[in-house]
Structures are given as C-alpha cells and as structure tokens.
Motif scaffolding. Structure first.
Motif, PDB file in Angstrom:
ATOM      1  N   GLY A  80       0.863  -1.111   0.012  1.00 54.73           N
ATOM      2  CA  GLY A  80      -0.051  -0.196   0.074  1.00 54.73           C
ATOM      3  C   GLY A  80       0.850   1.179   0.141  1.00 54.73           C
ATOM      4  N   LEU A  81       2.034   1.158   0.712  1.00 52.42           N
ATOM      5  CA  LEU A  81       2.816   2.300   0.914  1.00 52.42           C
ATOM      6  C   LEU A  81       3.648   2.538  -0.561  1.00 52.42           C
ATOM      7  N   LEU A  82       3.710   1.527  -1.440  1.00 54.71           N
ATOM      8  CA  LEU A  82       4.255   1.715  -2.765  1.00 54.71           C
ATOM      9  C   LEU A  82       3.256   2.205  -3.547  1.00 54.71           C
ATOM     10  N   ALA A  83       2.039   1.880  -3.416  1.00 54.44           N
ATOM     11  CA  ALA A  83       1.175   2.265  -4.303  1.00 54.44           C
ATOM     12  C   ALA A  83       0.907   4.046  -4.036  1.00 54.44           C
ATOM     13  N   GLU A  84       0.824   4.312  -2.671  1.00 53.20           N
ATOM     14  CA  GLU A  84       0.690   5.830  -2.521  1.00 53.20           C
ATOM     15  C   GLU A  84       1.823   6.586  -2.968  1.00 53.20           C
ATOM     16  N   THR A  85       2.977   6.078  -2.908  1.00 54.44           N
ATOM     17  CA  THR A  85       4.116   6.676  -3.334  1.00 54.44           C
ATOM     18  C   THR A  85       4.068   6.827  -5.092  1.00 54.44           C
ATOM     19  N   VAL A  86       3.695   5.871  -5.557  1.00 53.12           N
ATOM     20  CA  VAL A  86       3.309   6.074  -7.010  1.00 53.12           C
ATOM     21  C   VAL A  86       2.374   7.138  -7.283  1.00 53.12           C
ATOM     22  N   PHE A  87       1.263   6.984  -6.613  1.00 53.75           N
ATOM     23  CA  PHE A  87      -0.030   8.107  -6.784  1.00 53.75           C
ATOM     24  C   PHE A  87       0.777   9.479  -6.755  1.00 53.75           C
ATOM     25  N   GLU A  88       1.707   9.736  -5.646  1.00 50.62           N
ATOM     26  CA  GLU A  88       2.105  11.019  -5.525  1.00 50.62           C
ATOM     27  C   GLU A  88       3.339  11.598  -6.371  1.00 50.62           C
ATOM     28  N   HIS A  89       3.878  10.543  -6.963  1.00 51.55           N
ATOM     29  CA  HIS A  89       5.146  10.611  -7.878  1.00 51.55           C
ATOM     30  C   HIS A  89       5.128   9.670  -9.012  1.00 51.55           C
ATOM     31  N   PRO A  90       4.263  10.135  -9.998  1.00 52.59           N
ATOM     32  CA  PRO A  90       4.060   9.481 -11.241  1.00 52.59           C
ATOM     33  C   PRO A  90       5.141   9.061 -12.131  1.00 52.59           C
ATOM     34  N   GLU A  91       6.198   9.475 -12.004  1.00 53.67           N
ATOM     35  CA  GLU A  91       7.605   9.151 -12.576  1.00 53.67           C
ATOM     36  C   GLU A  91       7.806   7.682 -12.089  1.00 53.67           C
ATOM     37  N   LEU A  92       7.368   7.346 -10.951  1.00 47.40           N
ATOM     38  CA  LEU A  92       7.837   5.801 -10.361  1.00 47.40           C
ATOM     39  C   LEU A  92       6.675   5.047 -10.794  1.00 47.40           C
ATOM     40  N   THR A  93       5.880   5.284 -11.712  1.00 43.94           N
ATOM     41  CA  THR A  93       4.919   4.246 -12.176  1.00 43.94           C
ATOM     42  C   THR A  93       5.717   2.855 -12.795  1.00 43.94           C
ATOM     43  N   GLY A  94       5.003   1.756 -12.283  1.00 44.02           N
ATOM     44  CA  GLY A  94       5.538   0.537 -12.541  1.00 44.02           C
ATOM     45  C   GLY A  94       6.748   0.230 -11.837  1.00 44.02           C
ATOM     46  N   MET A  95       7.070   0.832 -10.627  1.00 43.61           N
ATOM     47  CA  MET A  95       8.078   0.291  -9.746  1.00 43.61           C
ATOM     48  C   MET A  95       7.491  -0.754  -8.742  1.00 43.61           C
ATOM     49  N   GLY A  96       8.314  -1.603  -8.397  1.00 38.50           N
ATOM     50  CA  GLY A  96       7.804  -2.792  -7.458  1.00 38.50           C
ATOM     51  C   GLY A  96       9.071  -3.469  -7.042  1.00 38.50           C
ATOM     52  N   THR A  97       8.786  -4.390  -6.192  1.00 39.07           N
ATOM     53  CA  THR A  97       9.946  -5.214  -5.379  1.00 39.07           C
ATOM     54  C   THR A  97       9.439  -6.604  -5.029  1.00 39.07           C
ATOM     55  N   THR A  98      10.555  -7.605  -5.028  1.00 32.16           N
ATOM     56  CA  THR A  98      10.223  -8.623  -4.443  1.00 32.16           C
ATOM     57  C   THR A  98      10.525  -8.702  -2.997  1.00 32.16           C
ATOM     58  N   VAL A  99       9.999  -9.502  -2.383  1.00 30.78           N
ATOM     59  CA  VAL A  99      10.351  -9.768  -0.800  1.00 30.78           C
ATOM     60  C   VAL A  99      10.341 -11.170  -0.269  1.00 30.78           C
ATOM     61  N   SER A 100      11.498 -11.680   0.136  1.00 29.74           N
ATOM     62  CA  SER A 100      11.656 -12.905   0.717  1.00 29.74           C
ATOM     63  C   SER A 100      12.138 -12.762   2.178  1.00 29.74           C
ATOM     64  N   ALA A 101      11.318 -13.149   2.944  1.00 25.43           N
ATOM     65  CA  ALA A 101      11.532 -12.711   4.587  1.00 25.43           C
ATOM     66  C   ALA A 101      11.422 -13.742   5.372  1.00 25.43           C
ATOM     67  N   LEU A 102      11.979 -13.903   6.539  1.00 27.14           N
ATOM     68  CA  LEU A 102      11.558 -15.086   7.526  1.00 27.14           C
ATOM     69  C   LEU A 102      11.678 -14.346   8.934  1.00 27.14           C
ATOM     70  N   ILE A 103      10.899 -14.853   9.967  1.00 25.33           N
ATOM     71  CA  ILE A 103      11.181 -14.701  11.477  1.00 25.33           C
ATOM     72  C   ILE A 103      11.395 -15.557  12.208  1.00 25.33           C
ATOM     73  N   ARG A 104      12.381 -15.899  12.835  1.00 29.28           N
ATOM     74  CA  ARG A 104      12.660 -17.090  13.905  1.00 29.28           C
ATOM     75  C   ARG A 104      11.741 -16.602  14.880  1.00 29.28           C
ATOM     76  N   VAL A 105      11.184 -17.904  15.601  1.00 31.23           N
ATOM     77  CA  VAL A 105      10.671 -17.938  16.772  1.00 31.23           C
ATOM     78  C   VAL A 105      10.886 -19.202  17.375  1.00 31.23           C
ATOM     79  N   ASP A 106      11.781 -19.238  18.371  1.00 33.25           N
ATOM     80  CA  ASP A 106      12.289 -20.520  19.108  1.00 33.25           C
ATOM     81  C   ASP A 106      12.370 -21.386  17.933  1.00 33.25           C
ATOM     82  N   GLY A 107      11.916 -22.597  17.954  1.00 31.73           N
ATOM     83  CA  GLY A 107      12.207 -23.906  17.189  1.00 31.73           C
ATOM     84  C   GLY A 107      11.414 -23.720  15.741  1.00 31.73           C
ATOM     85  N   LYS A 108      10.998 -22.570  15.199  1.00 32.53           N
ATOM     86  CA  LYS A 108      10.126 -22.597  13.917  1.00 32.53           C
ATOM     87  C   LYS A 108      10.459 -21.393  13.290  1.00 32.53           C
TER      88      LYS A 108
END
Length: 414
Positions: A80-108
């Motif tokens: 949503g923040l990326l969409a808002e940024t593009v709305f305010e700055h049309p020159e960034l239309t089409g930008m995006g990003t991949t994300v791969s993330a993990l959170i460690r919680v004890d044994g999982k």
C-alpha cells in the motif's frame, strides 16, 4: 526452548548496474531480502520503502503463527505504501519489489515470499530451495513446457508474475511456517546470486565456511567472479550457534542510506522527504530489469511466443541436421571421385596389374579396383622389382601406370 542465532547480510551493485536496487536486513528475529524493479528511477526506491516498512515488525512473537500473520500484514502494508508513493510521484509508475523474509520464533520460522528472490535451507550438508519463484518461466516449468535447464537461459526468465507495487492492491503472498533444527543455516538471496551462481557452488560455500559474514561475502564474490550482471544481496541466518557479543541489526543495499528526496517542478523547486530513500530522475536502467505483466493477454502472447520459439528452435536443429548430412554425403562423393583419379601398379592374382584408386580402405569399403590386368607374372620379375610391385608403385596418371607396366614387361622378357 530458547535458541541462539548468528546472522550476516551483504550486498553489492554488481558489475553492470549503475545503482543498487536490492535491499537486505538482518535483525534480531527478522531477516529479509528485497529486489527492486522499475529501472533506475524506481527499483531502489521500491526495495527501500518495503524493507524499511517491514523491518518495523522485528520483535519477539509468542508463536510462529503470530509471526506469520505479522509478516503478511507488513508486506501488504508495504504494498500500500508503494502504491501511495507512485500516486504522489507518477514518474515512479511501474516500480515494484520482490520480498523474501523469515522470522525466527524459538524452534520454528515463519516465512513470507513474493517474487523471485529465494529462501534456501541448508541442513545436514544439503541445500534445498523452500520458496517457489513467481515468474513466467517457473510457470512454464511447472506446466511441463520447458525443463529446469532451459529455464536458466530462457529469454523471459526475468518476467515476474507477482510483486509488491502499484499494480495489485491485494497481491497474493506465500506465507507458511517450518520447523528449524539446531545447526540449520538459512540463506535468503536475490536472483543476482541464484541466477548466476550454481546451487552446487552455493552449497560448497555454506558447507566449508562457518562464519555467516565470511560466507555471505564469499557468495557475493562468487557472483562477481561470474560476471554479476545484476545486483546481488545475501542474508545468512545460523540457528543454535554461539553469539560473540551483542549483534546489532544490519541493513544493506538501497535501504541502508537515507538521503533527501528532491523533485523539480516547472516553476519552482521544493524539497520533500521520504524516509531512507532518494527518487532519481528517470533515465534508462543498465542491464536487464524485472517486469510484471499486467494483463492476461500479455501472458497469452508470451506463451504463444514461447511456443513459436520452441518450434523455431526445433526447425533450426532439423535444418542443421539435414545440412550436416548433406555436407557429409557431398564430402564423401567428392572424396571418392578424387580417389578414382589416382592410379598405381600392384599385384593381382600373381600378375602385375594397374589399379584405379588409392591403396587405403575406408573400413570395409575398398577405395581401389583393378583397372587393367596384365600377363606379366610377378614371380618372373627380379627380386627388387617383385618387392616394388608387392608394395605397389604410385603413378601420376593412367599413362604413367602403363609406362611402368611396359618397363616391367621389358625387364622380365630381357
């Protein structure tokens, strides 16, 4: 059960790109890699926005399931923040990003993934990819249209099916939880590593290098040694290992350098601020970029184009094979005709004979035959001439061969 952890992050612009569009984060419990897309004007901005938003959830969770929900919510908030940024700055239309993330919680661990960055698990000497690339080429592999080997060099391997950005207000994000064991080593990386360095080489580094920081640096170096056509970012997380002092969170890549954002207007100039990023004036990106298709028609066209490419490739192989066979046949015909222009004198059934061809054979195929058989007995020749005939006497032409026979006949009668 309380588990200890060691982690490291490393990022490099590579040898082709002019700026680093990757971001990486190694925190207390949260670890992620984001690979921006959209060219020079937007890729670095997108990965920085997403990383800075998601790392706000780096704290303890009662269960891995709670962490999973937090990850999904954070990625959607970043979208949503990326969409808002593009709305305010049309020159960034089409930008995006991949994300791969993990959170460690004890044994999982709780995992979240969108795009083609990857999460690997290195356990008991074996490296296994636990995420699935959200790419057009991966869809072709999954449906059996191409093989894994063909996917490595497919011209559309950078086409993304899912990313965070301004295209979809509610993108589909893969989230799940997994058990983690003592000694596990988790690797999160952009395709600047996985698309350049073979998995066997990655596994070799993770096997023989104990320090997460050294291992991360070695993997980045492996990508650079292979040409590094894209930015490369690596995060390594070791579970249940001793900690040397207090480990501070580390941010690398475009999200690591907060800079002032400036936007030029036609009548005046004003300074606006966005956290930890800078919007660059549009200019062509260096090297290949990711692209996310926005219509089903485009995907249909890609599939049709891929099918045409396969047909063209098969036709090319067929024509090449036919031309090769024709070339071999022509070479054989021309070669045989040349051999039949040669003559020599030898023995046939105890008599001197003129042979047409050459003395050698091509396997079971004789390259010579008797052209003229004489009445001159080989045994009637002198010992020297007999040896010459048995060893064969080369002639420059048929006339020269007949001259040699006349000489042998005169010698034997004399």
């Amino acid at each position: 059960m309380v588990t200890s952890i060691r982690a490291a992050a490393a990022s490099h612009v590579g040898k082709v790109r002019s700026n680093n569009q990757d971001s990486g984060y190694a925190g207390a419990s949260l670890f992620l890699v984001a690979d921006g897309m959209g060219g020079h004007a937007g890729g670095d901005v997108a990965s920085a926005i997403a990383t800075n938003r998601i790392k706000e959830i780096d704290h303890d969770y009662p269960t891995a399931e709670d962490a999973q929900v937090a990850l999904q919510s954070a990625l959607l908030a970043a979208n949503g923040l990326l969409a808002e940024t593009v709305f305010e700055h049309p020159e960034l239309t089409g930008m995006g990003t991949t994300v791969s993330a993990l959170i460690r919680v004890d044994g999982k661990v709780a995992l979240a993934h969108i795009g083609d960055s990857r999460i690997y698990l290195f356990r008991d000497g074996e490296l296994k990819q636990v995420t699935t690339d959200h790419t057009f080429v991966q869809r072709l592999v999954d449906t059996g249209r191409i093989t894994e080997e063909e996917a490595l060099t497919h011209p559309r391997r950078s086409v993304l099916m899912r990313v965070l950005g301004d295209v979809d207000s509610s993108p589909e994000i893969d989230t799940w939880t997994l058990e983690t064991m003592p000694g596990d080593r988790w690797l999160i990386c952009s395709d600047g590593l996985s698309g350049v360095v073979k998995q066997e080489a990655i596994q070799n580094v993770l096997t023989h290098v104990d320090s997460p920081k050294t291992a991360a640096d070695r993997l980045v170096r492996a990508s650079l040694d292979a040409g590094a056509p894209d930015n490369v970012t690596v995060v390594i997380v070791d579970i249940d290992r001793a900690i040397d002092g207090v480990r501070e969170p580390v941010t690398v890549g475009s999200a690591s350098a907060p800079v002032q954002f400036q936007q030029e207007a036609t009548t005046h100039t004003r300074a606006l601020r966005l956290p930890a990023l800078r919007l660059h004036p549009p200019r062509p990106a260096t090297g290949p970029t990711h692209f996310e298709p926005q219509t089903d028609d485009y995907l249909d066209e890609l599939i049709e184009e891929d099918q045409r490419r396969v047909r063209r490739r098969r036709l090319t192989w067929l024509l090449s094979a036919i031309l090769l066979v024709v070339a071999i046949v022509l070479a054989g015909i021309l070669g045989y005709e040349w051999t039949q222009s040669r003559y020599f004198v030898g023995e046939s059934q105890g008599k001197v004979a003129i042979f047409q061809g050459v003395q050698q054979n091509l396997g079971p195929i004789a390259l010579s035959h008797v052209h003229t058989e004489t009445d001159i007995l080989v045994d009637g020749l002198s010992a020297y001439e007999k040896q010459q005939v048995e060893d064969t006497i080369n002639a420059s032409s048929l006339g020269d061969a007949q001259r040699i026979v006349r000489q042998l006949s005169d010698d034997s009668s004399g």
